[in-house]
Design an enzyme around this catalytic site. Structure first.
Site, PDB file in Angstrom:
ATOM      1  N   LYS B 116       0.864  -1.086   0.004  1.00  0.00           N
ATOM      2  CA  LYS B 116       0.077   0.041  -0.035  1.00  0.00           C
ATOM      3  C   LYS B 116       0.774   1.234  -0.015  1.00  0.00           C
ATOM      4  O   LYS B 116       0.646   2.074  -0.581  1.00  0.00           O
ATOM      5  CB  LYS B 116      -1.064  -0.090   1.178  1.00  0.00           C
ATOM      6  CG  LYS B 116      -2.128  -0.925   1.051  1.00  0.00           C
ATOM      7  CD  LYS B 116      -3.272  -0.440   1.130  1.00  0.00           C
ATOM      8  CE  LYS B 116      -4.520  -1.362   0.903  1.00  0.00           C
ATOM      9  NZ  LYS B 116      -5.570  -0.934   0.720  1.00  0.00           N
ATOM     10  N   GLU B 288      -5.394   1.975  -5.369  1.00  0.00           N
ATOM     11  CA  GLU B 288      -4.456   0.729  -5.501  1.00  0.00           C
ATOM     12  C   GLU B 288      -4.406   0.368  -6.934  1.00  0.00           C
ATOM     13  O   GLU B 288      -5.239   0.492  -7.818  1.00  0.00           O
ATOM     14  CB  GLU B 288      -4.536  -0.515  -4.610  1.00  0.00           C
ATOM     15  CG  GLU B 288      -6.148  -1.334  -4.658  1.00  0.00           C
ATOM     16  CD  GLU B 288      -6.279  -2.235  -3.793  1.00  0.00           C
ATOM     17  OE1 GLU B 288      -5.092  -2.887  -3.354  1.00  0.00           O
ATOM     18  OE2 GLU B 288      -7.468  -2.574  -3.504  1.00  0.00           O
TER      19      GLU B 288
END
Lengths: 510, 666
Positions: B116, B288
């Protein structure tokens, strides 16, 4: 002339009201329909022809002569269900609580005699407080006259009882001798002795519902064959059952147009039997997928669920189904399931309804409760019923057919006409593990050897071919073509003629 | 081109990949666990290799087992599908080492996008818009206000160690920021013993919109428009569509170009997806990047005409992309509904079992509409507890969104699934929801519109009339057939009448029916007439009818005096009676369902893992009573109100069926 017309009209009007509007309202308030409303729902619209509308009792004791209502507490006659004739009596709770008098009984006997003579089913709707006590022994005699006719009609015309109110004491024995008993949940009950007597004699405290309600009789006692939510549903479902039944024992089962190809293939059946032999599956799925349009009329659905009984149609024609249910007690036979299936098989045989048997049975349930309960004789009932049946018999073994239970379940040896097996069938004296432990007792200490013996046994016997080699299995069929094969088998048996030797009657182990 | 590829997956995606490979003339190898011996992907593939027991962590995600299957079959490349090993760097490396092509991105891209923090940093560096915020620690309230102003209101003040809503505040102005900072800090200190706080932009009216990218190993990368996946339940996507009803051309282009830039920055090849969160003013922020084929890829295929799996295989083989950015089409509208084995009436609890009936609607490819169903199951197959509960992806395409929704409604109505609980009625309900129809959706749609779960759909009077007319005509056909039974009295046949009373959903409609060889006119009391035409015959479980000027598709089961009808998300008991029957039926008492409020019922078939209370215990609302395991999920059953446990009927280790009584309360 005018006077007579007027009188007829007035008398009819009076008779139609039974016990009067106040009692009709009370009946409705209890969630029950009146005797006439029930007849209306049971029969085709406008088809009811009444007998004995003006019959009245002849009792003069206890001031009874002051009230002589027309019809005397029961509505009788004939009509049609989808155009097919049936006789009907419907007890009227609004007249003396539907109690049975001598004349009340005579009315019932009259239509029963006609039903037997003319070859049509009798449907009795019971809603009665019991004997007309004021009449004493005359009332008891009336019951017995009805009982005798139930007995004589048994196996001649189908008899159906619908319990739609109280049915207690001696009154229960008339429905008890009919072919099917249906009850209405919450508003009907049946018992030989009521809660008050039970309490006096045995100190047991029990409600009428617990003692003899629809739940008790469909789940515990097996007295009733099904229970319905209310009067309307019950009568609609009785009509549906009548559609399956022949009118009498001289006729073939009814046929109606169907919209389901007899050669319909169902690929999903190829995966019905799980890979693991100990995993259950739902036999009802097979029944639904074999029968026309998935239509299945189940009998005694809530009792002895390890065996399934009921009616389907193949090519529009009625077939009785008996099937082991692997979902419950692995589908084994026991006292309850043997009794349930035996009675069903005998009904089918009595009325020329062909029988389809679907077999997945690991054997009889072991245990003291079974042996003390007499499983020997109860199990023999099913064996006897299958063996004496002369109707077309088609059997499909889907998985296990072990031991004596294999013999019982409409095997070739009991005059099965077509005995089919799926490739997953295992026809053997018992499961591989048990058999190995007996045959190779000497090796019991050696787990490896036992495993090898077990594998060997499975290889040799856990298949349909040993039986097929001997002709005990006529053919190994693939599951997806079961409907087609079974339908063709029954089609080929339409002219089957088989007679048992003459006898006064048999001596089935009751 | 490759001669043979292996698909390291199962279910619908394995089948989907096999289809493209077959089209390209490539042989396929399936892998399967014990539970999938008879699975559809095994039947479809040219070869199949057993790779272990049912649990995925002993079969589908064991790299060695897959490598062994590759070796055995001589497959030259592997498509990983989604999930399982699709984003596993070690797997990609193992393949590289063995000289087998991975039909996916390089290991480096998988790794960098898999984290992340790294991915967000890389995205920022590549010029991709990320959620503005201050990741450093904030000293005091003044600093919090300063940073909030830099980020721009509204902001989210979050405890670094936070979770479950604790230590989180939304601030819309300076005062709230000051106050929020202080209370977050206190709460965090008390709850987590860690009072570090950071601030980021709070995204209002968030929508989940993602960009499909495709890149080759020769430096070419394109984007294939967006997909909107805002209809989610607990982060599980349920309905997706392409394009998004929300984006304008400029936003689409900006998102697409940034996505391509990110792909280039990480030397991406193959198909990938860049997920964004988009606020009510079309500000978009990077979430993402998924370095695999997405579940919802078919909607992109339907509007662009590109076979993404084929492109992935070609790229993996080393081919150059044959499509340039300018070639990418955006034609019409596509919607995907995910069919899950989850019971919407039981709070979407997973359901397992045998598919006694599984009949998807017919696949259609026409100019007016397309129906596509990606599935990995079949009638008679088993939904096991070991894998994802998704059993099919039903997609429709049409020239515009309204028509695509309408096609989806019909396709859902025509989809027959029996034997397990499933979310078809819920999907139908969403297709008729005004907010979905207008495109006014956010990721909170399901939570906000179905706060108390899903209880089925209440149909409008117009819809009920159509069903009433249809069932009336059908019932009449069935009743006439009954009168054709053998053994009836000549000349005294039953006449099936023309007047009926239809009751459904608490409404009653008196009708008169006039039949002719082609159909029937059903007239209601107010004189309104609906024409019904159909080739339905008794026993058909799916009724396709023309009612009035529209089509009606219903799932029907025979019940006493009528049908159970399922259509448009409603599940109705329809009774068709003669007026006299209806009059008498009205006298019947309404039966009240037994009171189960004093019982704890097992909500799904499963295994009792633990019972946390004992008989006689006083319990409080929300207290955990017991844990039931189903589909590998442990479900904690909690007390709905305060009370005392009267009786416990189940022990740990017991297998229970739906509605079995676990315990009774006083």
């Amino acid at each position: 002339m005018k006077d007579v017309d007027a009188q007829l009209l007035a008398r009819r009007e009076d008779a139609m009201l039974g016990g009067g509007q106040r009692r009709i309202d009370a009946q409705h308030a209890k969630g029950k329909l009146t005797a006439r409303e029930r007849v209306e729902l049971l029969l085709d619209e406008g088809s009811f022809e009444e007998f004995d509308m003006f019959v009245a009792h002849r009792c003069t004791d206890f001031g009874m002569e002051k009230s002589r209502p027309a019809g005397d507490g029961v509505v009788t006659g004939w009509g049609t269900i989808n155009g097919r004739m049936v006789y009907v009596f419907s007890q009227d709770f609004t007249v003396f609580g539907g109690s049975l008098s001598e004349t009340h009984a005579q009315k019932i006997c009259k239509i029963m005699d006609m039903a037997v003579q003319n070859g049509a089913p009798v449907i009795g709707i019971n809603d009665s407080g019991g004997a007309r006590i004021q009449e004493g022994v005359a009332s008891l005699a009336g019951y017995a006259e009805v009982f005798q006719r139930n007995i004589m009609a048994s196996g001649v015309v189908p008899q159906i009882s619908v319990i739609m109110g109280p049915c207690a004491g001696g009154a229960v024995y008339s429905p008890a001798m009919t072919d099917f008993i249906f009850m209405v949940k919450d508003t009907s009950y049946m018992f030989v002795t009521g809660p008050d007597v039970v309490k006096t004699v045995t100190n047991e405290v029990v409600t009428a519902e617990e003692l003899g309600g629809a739940g008790t009789h469909t789940k515990k006692s097996s007295v009733a064959d099904a229970a319905f939510e209310n009067d309307v549903e019950a009568l609609t479902e009785v009509r549906r059952l009548v559609d399956f039944l022949p009118l009498n024992n001289r006729e073939k089962p009814p046929v109606r147009p169907f919209f389901d190809a007899p050669d319909r293939i169902d690929a999903s059946l190829d995966t019905l039997v799980p890979d693991n032999a100990n995993t259950p599956y739902d036999m009802k799925e097979l029944i639904h997928k074999i029968g026309d349009e998935g239509d299945f009329y189940e009998i005694q659905e809530d009792f002895a669920k390890n065996i399934i009984t009921g009616f389907i149609r193949l090519e529009g024609s009625t077939v009785g189904v008996v099937a082991n249910q692997p979902m419950v007690l692995a589908g084994c036979l026991d006292i309850d399931s043997s009794r349930k299936a035996a009675r069903f098989v005998r009904f089918c045989d009595a009325f020329e309804i062909p029988i389809l048997t679907l077999v997945d049975v690991p054997g009889f349930l072991p245990g003291t409760s079974q042996e003390y309960g007499g499983v020997i004789k109860h199990g023999a009932k099913l064996l006897f019923a299958y063996g004496e049946a002369t109707v077309p018999k088609v059997t499909v073994i889907t998985r296990k057919a072990y031991g004596g239970a294999y013999d019982v379940m409409a095997s070739k040896h009991l005059r099965g006409d077509f005995n089919y097996a799926w490739p997953t069938a295992e026809i053997a004296v018992m499961g591989a593990k048990g058999a190995t432990e007996i045959i190779h007792r000497a090796d019991l200490g050696d787990a490896e050897k036992i495993a090898a013996h077990t594998a060997n046994y499975e290889e040799r016997f856990a298949n349909p071919f040993v039986a097929a080699e001997r002709g005990f299995i006529d053919e190994v069929i693939v599951p997806h073509s079961t409907r087609k094969r079974v339908a063709r088998a029954f089609a080929s048996l339409r002219k089957k003629s088989l007679k048992n030797p003459w006898k006064k009657h048999d001596n089935i182990p009751l | 081109m490759f001669k043979k590829i292996l698909i390291a997956n199962r279910g619908e995606i394995a089948c989907r990949v096999i289809k493209s490979a077959q089209k390209m003339g490539i042989k396929t190898v399936a892998v399967y666990s014990d539970a999938d011996r008879n699975a559809l992907h095994v039947k479809m593939a040219d070869e199949a290799v057993h790779i272990g027991p049912a649990p995925a962590n002993q079969s589908y995600i064991v790299i060695d087992n897959i490598m062994r299957a590759i070796k055995e079959t001589g497959a030259e490349a592997v498509h990983p599908g989604y999930g399982f090993l699709s984003e596993n760097k070690l797997f990609a490396e193992a393949l590289a080492e063995a000289g087998v092509a991975f039909i996916g991105p390089p290991a480096g891209a998988i790794e960098s996008m898999g984290d992340k923090i790294t991915s967000k940093k890389l995205a920022q560096e590549a010029g991709v818009s990320t959620v503005p915020g201050y990741m450093g620690l904030i000293e005091d309230a003044d600093e919090a206000v300063k940073i909030s102003n830099e980020v721009g209101y509204p902001v989210m003040i979050k405890a670094s160690a936070g979770g479950g809503g604790k230590g989180m505040r939304i601030a819309w102005n300076d005062d709230e920021a000051r106050e929020g900072f202080q209370s977050s800090k206190n709460e965090a200190a008390n709850s987590f013993g860690d009072d570090r706080i950071f601030i980021e932009k709070f995204v209002t009216q968030p929508r989940h919109i993602e960009i499909q990218v495709l890149a080759d190993g020769h430096g070419n990368a394109i984007y294939l428009n967006e997909r909107e996946c805002s209809i989610q339940r607990r982060n599980q996507k349920v309905i997706e569509e392409a394009p998004s009803p929300f984006l304008d051309e400029a936003t689409r282009k900006a998102m697409g170009e940034q996505s391509v830039a990110l792909a280039a920055a990480v030397d991406y090849t193959s198909a990938g997806t860049v997920e964004f969160i988009v606020d009510g003013e079309r500000n978009f922020y990077f979430l993402e990047m998924n370095t695999r084929l997405q579940v919802e890829h078919p909607v992109t295929e339907l509007i662009t005409g590109v076979d993404l799996v084929e492109q992935m295989i070609r790229v993996a083989y080393g081919e150059k992309l044959s499509i340039k950015q300018s070639d990418v089409k955006r034609n019409g509208w596509a919607i995907e509904s995910r069919l899950y084995a989850e019971d919407p009436y039981r709070n979407f609890l997973p359901s397992i079992g045998r598919l006694t009936r599984y009949r998807p609607p017919e696949e259609v490819v026409a100019d007016t509409h397309v129906v596509r169903n990606d599935t990995g199951v079949f009638e008679g197959g088993e939904i096991s507890m070991y894998y994802d509960p998704m059993i099919a992806k039903l997609c429709t395409w049409a020239p515009d969104r309204g028509a695509a929704i309408e096609a989806m409604r019909d396709a859902l109505d025509g989809f027959e699934v029996e034997g397990i609980g499933h979310n078809l009625p819920f999907l139908s309900a969403v297709m008729d929801h005004p907010k979905f129809v207008s495109g006014d959706i956010t990721t909170a749609f399901i939570e906000e519109e179905y706060p108390d779960g899903f209880q089925g759909v209440a149909l409008s009077d117009a819809d009920l009339r159509r069903i009433a007319a249809a069932t009336c005509a059908m019932y009449r056909v069935a009743e006439i057939r009954r009168t054709r039974v053998s053994g009836r009295m000549d000349n005294h046949e039953r006449k099936v009448g023309t007047d009926w009373v239809v009751t459904l959903q608490g409404e009653r409609y008196a009708t008169t029916i006039k039949a002719d060889p082609e159909g029937a006119d059903v007239t209601f009391e107010d004189g309104h007439t609906l024409r019904v035409e159909s080739d339905w015959t008794p026993g058909d479980s799916l009724a396709r009818l023309r009612v009035g000027d529209g089509d009606l598709v219903m799932k029907v089961d025979k019940i006493t005096s009528g049908f159970r009808v399922r259509s448009r998300g409603a599940d109705l008991e329809v009774r068709v009676r003669t007026p006299r029957q209806a009059e008498l039926a009205d006298l019947m008492p309404e039966k009240i369902a037994p009171d189960t409020s004093k019982l704890l019922l097992c909500p799904m078939p499963g295994l009792i893992v633990s019972v946390n209370v004992a008989e006689g215990d006083t319990i409080h609302e929300g207290q955990a009573l017991c844990t039931v395991e189903a589909m590998k999920m442990e479900n904690i059953l909690r007390a709905e109100k305060n009370g005392v446990v009267a009786k416990i009927n189940a022990d740990a280790g017991d297998s229970l069926a739906v509605d079995d009584v676990i315990m009774e309360f006083e």
